[in-house]
Design an enzyme around this catalytic site. Sequence first.
Site, PDB file in Angstrom:
ATOM      1  N   HIS A 385       0.827  -1.356   0.059  1.00 22.39           N
ATOM      2  CA  HIS A 385       0.115  -0.113  -0.077  1.00 22.39           C
ATOM      3  C   HIS A 385       0.841   1.198  -0.029  1.00 22.39           C
ATOM      4  O   HIS A 385       0.334   2.344  -0.112  1.00 22.39           O
ATOM      5  CB  HIS A 385      -0.855  -0.227   1.117  1.00 22.39           C
ATOM      6  CG  HIS A 385      -2.158   0.767   1.126  1.00 22.39           C
ATOM      7  ND1 HIS A 385      -2.456   1.506  -0.043  1.00 22.39           N
ATOM      8  CD2 HIS A 385      -3.502   0.656   1.438  1.00 22.39           C
ATOM      9  CE1 HIS A 385      -3.512   2.065  -0.005  1.00 22.39           C
ATOM     10  NE2 HIS A 385      -4.088   1.419   1.020  1.00 22.39           N
ATOM     11  N   ASP A 389      -2.347   2.455  -4.620  1.00 17.99           N
ATOM     12  CA  ASP A 389      -3.503   2.840  -3.923  1.00 17.99           C
ATOM     13  C   ASP A 389      -4.376   1.667  -3.914  1.00 17.99           C
ATOM     14  O   ASP A 389      -4.519   0.842  -4.792  1.00 17.99           O
ATOM     15  CB  ASP A 389      -3.870   4.140  -4.228  1.00 17.99           C
ATOM     16  CG  ASP A 389      -2.903   5.243  -4.100  1.00 17.99           C
ATOM     17  OD1 ASP A 389      -2.195   5.215  -2.811  1.00 17.99           O
ATOM     18  OD2 ASP A 389      -2.895   6.277  -5.153  1.00 17.99           O
TER      19      ASP A 389
END
Length: 414
Positions: A385, A389
């Site tokens: 992450h 995204d």
Amino acid sequence: MTTEVTVPTLGESVTEATVGEWLKQPGDAVAADEPIASLETDKVAVEVPSPVAGVIGEFTVELGETVEVGAVIAKIEEGATVAATGEEPARAKQMREEGNEKREDDGGSASSGDGSVSMSPAVRRVVLEHGLDPTTIKGTGKDGRLTKEDVLAAAKNKGAGPADASKPAPAAASVPAAAKGERREERVKMTRMRQTIAKRLKAAQDNAALLTTFNDCDMTAVIEARNAYKDVFAKKHGIKLGFMSFFAKAASLALKDVPAVNAYIDGDEIVYHDYVDMSVAVSAPNGLVVPVVRSVDAMSFAEIELAIADYGKRAKEGTLTMEDMQGGTFTISNGGVFGSLMSTPIINPPQSAVLGLHRIEERPVAVNGEVVIRPMMYLALSYDHRIIDGREAVTALKIMKEAIEDPMRMLIDL
């Protein structure tokens, strides 16, 4: 004349290995370039060839010992080969007898002219556990050596037919069964490859912000396409049409459209790739390995299937090289072949994403307002992450799903 056998160069940044298996024993004749030992590195097993023709004199290191590049591991009596008539020089005969005595003490066996079978410690342990006679099992490894899979397959088939009374039962079969309620423990040192796998997976959890997004896909179209063309495909290309090539092409489409999924973090920079070098997880006797299919985005279905089949075969034989494992921008791991319904795969550093495939299962789904039974598969995309995204991860997985459910998209690049 005595010649020393040293540890060869193992690959970039690899300086040491563990002696995993002796392929020859003291007193055995060897030809020049014939493998005499197998070394376990962080990624693959590397065979050490004999530099000369002769007879194995002695080993200077123990099985399981860690050795560095250039270290002497064995000595060979050059020129003391077994004659074509089958007669051995006195020194060679003595060394062979000493080697046989040592093998009896160790409870193992080695490949030689006496009909014994070469087994690694892991394979020997499985043989003893199942009480099998290794001389009756056909080896599929390099040079006919037994693999763990060979022994497990033989154990599965054990008892399928009547026992042959003319053959003595293997010694291990006479070991008395454990008393009821008795509990046993066995302590086995981790192989170098397993240690490295453990460190890399833990490092991935510690260093990356891991997250997994899921989707499911209807496999109907791919199954129909495979059934319609598998025979002509195999006839033309000499390889079966599997599902991995479909997913490799579908993933390539997604990675082109969502470049972050095919990138990685290097310090405070993001490195993007305009190509897809796909790591494909395959099972090997010592653990899971991930050889790399390079430029998979530019390959045909047949080229992908051939490359994956070749890697699978070489992984089983233990002949993958360090170069086969290096690189890779994205990984596909197929847990479905083992029956997994759903999982959260861990990324393969420094990569930023991995696609997990699972078993195909018929389930009721709603299609155009009606409940129908369809072959469905759960897809899992684990990602870092820090660089990817949620929107990008979900979009990439959705592109893969759509390409599998409508394979025509892969032909017209949609």
